[in-house]
Write a protein that holds these residues in place. Structure first.
Motif, PDB file in Angstrom:
ATOM      1  N   ALA A   1      -5.929  35.945 -11.927  1.00 20.77           N
ATOM      2  CA  ALA A   1      -7.233  35.299 -12.086  1.00 20.77           C
ATOM      3  C   ALA A   1      -7.267  34.472 -13.370  1.00 20.77           C
ATOM      4  CB  ALA A   1      -8.337  36.363 -12.100  1.00 20.77           C
ATOM      5  N   LYS A   2      -6.679  35.035 -14.444  1.00 21.72           N
ATOM      6  CA  LYS A   2      -6.657  34.285 -15.709  1.00 21.72           C
ATOM      7  C   LYS A   2      -5.788  33.031 -15.590  1.00 21.72           C
ATOM      8  CE  LYS A   2      -6.038  34.962 -20.674  1.00 21.72           C
ATOM      9  NZ  LYS A   2      -5.442  33.660 -20.882  1.00 21.72           N
TER      10      LYS A   2
ATOM     11  N   ARG B   1      -4.279  45.976 -10.261  1.00 21.87           N
ATOM     12  CA  ARG B   1      -5.450  45.485 -10.984  1.00 21.87           C
ATOM     13  C   ARG B   1      -5.038  44.541 -12.119  1.00 21.87           C
ATOM     14  NH1 ARG B   1      -8.015  46.293 -15.446  1.00 21.87           N
ATOM     15  NH2 ARG B   1      -6.579  47.909 -16.142  1.00 21.87           N
ATOM     16  N   ILE B   2      -3.967  44.939 -12.848  1.00 23.47           N
ATOM     17  CA  ILE B   2      -3.490  44.113 -13.956  1.00 23.47           C
ATOM     18  C   ILE B   2      -3.005  42.760 -13.442  1.00 23.47           C
ATOM     19  CG2 ILE B   2      -1.699  43.902 -15.725  1.00 23.47           C
ATOM     20  CD1 ILE B   2      -1.885  46.946 -16.060  1.00 23.47           C
TER      21      ILE B   2
ATOM     22  N   GLU C   1      -5.887  40.633 -12.474  1.00 19.65           N
ATOM     23  CA  GLU C   1      -6.529  40.050 -13.648  1.00 19.65           C
ATOM     24  C   GLU C   1      -5.701  38.889 -14.198  1.00 19.65           C
ATOM     25  OE1 GLU C   1      -7.163  43.077 -16.516  1.00 19.65           O
ATOM     26  OE2 GLU C   1      -8.862  43.990 -15.465  1.00 19.65           O
ATOM     27  N   GLN C   2      -4.368  39.116 -14.243  1.00 16.56           N
ATOM     28  CA  GLN C   2      -3.498  38.068 -14.760  1.00 16.56           C
ATOM     29  C   GLN C   2      -3.534  36.823 -13.872  1.00 16.56           C
ATOM     30  OE1 GLN C   2       0.165  40.190 -14.881  1.00 16.56           O
ATOM     31  NE2 GLN C   2      -0.263  41.174 -16.851  1.00 16.56           N
TER      32      GLN C   2
ATOM     33  N   GLY D   1      -2.224  40.412 -20.579  1.00 21.70           N
ATOM     34  CA  GLY D   1      -2.974  41.635 -20.329  1.00 21.70           C
ATOM     35  C   GLY D   1      -2.148  42.892 -20.482  1.00 21.70           C
TER      36      GLY D   1
ATOM     37  N   GLN E   1      -3.540  46.787 -21.336  1.00 22.55           N
ATOM     38  CA  GLN E   1      -3.464  47.842 -20.343  1.00 22.55           C
ATOM     39  C   GLN E   1      -2.234  48.730 -20.496  1.00 22.55           C
ATOM     40  OE1 GLN E   1      -5.895  48.414 -18.363  1.00 22.55           O
ATOM     41  NE2 GLN E   1      -7.064  46.564 -18.854  1.00 22.55           N
TER      42      GLN E   1
END
Length: 429
Positions: free
Chosen positions: A265-266, A258-259, A262-263, A22, A26
């Protein structure tokens, strides 16, 4: 089996860089925030330097103002002394003028006295000129009635002459006194006037100096006020910059959080998918265990499935260029076992395109060191760590598609003294 899955997940989390995924998507936003933060920091340093300069300027102005105020105080003392001196000189001049007035009166009296004497002498002179010839003198002598009368008349004439001489002497003395008085009066007036003018000039010079310094003080006070206002503005600007920097810092932290979220979560989703794939593969493991094929070489087939890419030169699946393939690709899915017993040398993610890779050192056989490479294994499926001994046919992982891979398969290599050789003859393919 669950323990193996957990170990694989932990290994994956430790080896994975949370800022890698990500970051490309970003990076622009984070870079912009960092760029703005840098600009604010540079501006803040510039403002700080200006505040320092303004503070130094205020201190210099304060010092200069104090010095000028001291000069004004000293000048005021001199002006006060000059004014007192001028007042005394004016009093002296006034007394001199009063003395001159007295002298004028005395001079007037002398002038009147001299004028009267002058008139008297003029009358006598006219009488002598009119009646003082030889005939008249003879007449005075001849007309005398007796010697006594003659002596009387001569004595009268002598007395008259003597009186005239005394008048003339007094006249000359009074005239000289008059000249002396006039000269003294004029001299004293000149001296007194010159002294007064000198003192007046000194007073004017001191007042001029004081006015000049007063103007400088006013200018300094104006500059001080301007500099003070500038300093206040700079401090306010610094506060604004600090607020902006704080907001950017909070924004950057939120963006990074946030990044990372997201990471994570991925990663969790990838791990869950890998775990589900591993579970499915392990369920078929008993049905797809590789069949030993010693074939007199001591190595066995490490996985069940067809060979989709042999050893040697081939067209690269990513670039299309002709490249050398160091091993063979076995397609399918399922367990991967050690082709021969040995010691695990490497068991981790490899950035060179192998993905999750296991290397087993089989030691020296007939003077040659043999190693086997097992690449593109599924994340979380590695069961061995470096230094562990593994038996032939013992499971070391599961087929996957990590690294430079176009699908689920095993890339298998055999190396002699670290040089890749064709694995086919060793495993009977």
């Amino acid at each position: 089996m669950k323990k193996r899955i957990t170990l694989g997940v932990i290994t994956t989390l430790l080896a994975f860089n949370p800022m890698a995924l990500g970051s490309v998507v970003q990076a622009e936003s984070v870079d912009e925030i960092n760029k703005k933060a840098k600009e604010i920091d540079e501006k803040n340093n510039e403002v700080t330097n200006k505040i320092t300069e303004s503070t130094n300027s205020l201190e210099n102005l304060t010092t200069e103002k104090k010095a000028l105020e001291t000069d004004v105080t000293n000048l005021q003392k001199q002006i006060d002394e000059i004014i007192i001196k001028l007042q005394k000189q004016e009093e002296t001049l006034l007394k001199t003028e009063e003395k001159i007035e007295v002298l004028k009166k005395e001079i007037k009296i002398l002038e009147e006295r001299i004028e009267k004497r002058t008139d008297k002498l003029d009358n006598q002179a006219r009488y002598v000129q009119t009646n003082g010839d030889a005939a008249n003198l003879a007449s005075v002598v001849l007309t005398a009635e007796s010697f006594s009368d003659l002596i009387g008349r001569v004595s009268a004439v002598t007395t008259l002459v003597s009186a005239n001489k005394a008048i003339v002497s007094e006249q000359e003395r009074d005239q000289q006194e008059l000249e002396v008085l006039e000269e003294n009066a004029q001299s004293e007036k000149v001296i007194a006037t010159a002294m007064k003018n000198e003192i007046e000039s000194s007073k004017n010079n001191l007042f001029a100096q004081k006015s000049e310094i007063d103007d400088k003080i006013v200018q300094i006070a104006t500059k001080y006020q301007l500099t003070e206002n500038e300093k206040t503005d700079l401090i306010n600007e610094k506060v604004v910059l600090a607020s902006q920097a704080s907001q950017l810092s909070n924004k950057l932290q939120a963006e990074e959080a946030r990044i990372i979220a997201e990471q994570q979560a991925k990663i969790a989703a990838d791990l869950q998918a890998e775990a589900m794939n591993l579970a499915a593969q392990q369920q078929t493991n008993t049905q797809s265990t590789p069949t030993p094929n010693v074939n007199g070489t001591g190595f066995i087939v490490p996985a069940n499935g067809p060979v989709t890419s042999p050893f040697g030169y081939r067209s690269d699946p990513f670039t299309g260029a002709t490249t050398f393939h160091k091993g063979i690709d076995i397609a399918g899915g399922g367990a991967i076992v050690a082709s021969k017993a040995g010691v695990v040398e490497y068991s981790n993610y490899n950035n060179g395109g192998y993905g999750y890779l296991v290397i087993i050192d089989h030691g020296v056989i007939n003077g040659i060191n043999y190693k086997t490479y097992y690449a593109h294994m599924a994340a979380g499926s590695l069961t061995k760590v470096p230094g562990q001994t593994v038996n032939q046919g013992e499971q070391i992982g599961v087929m996957g598609t990590t690294g430079s891979s176009t699908g689920i398969h095993l890339h298998f290599e055999i190396r002699e003294n670290n040089n890749p050789v064709n694995p086919g003859p060793f495993i009977g393919l």
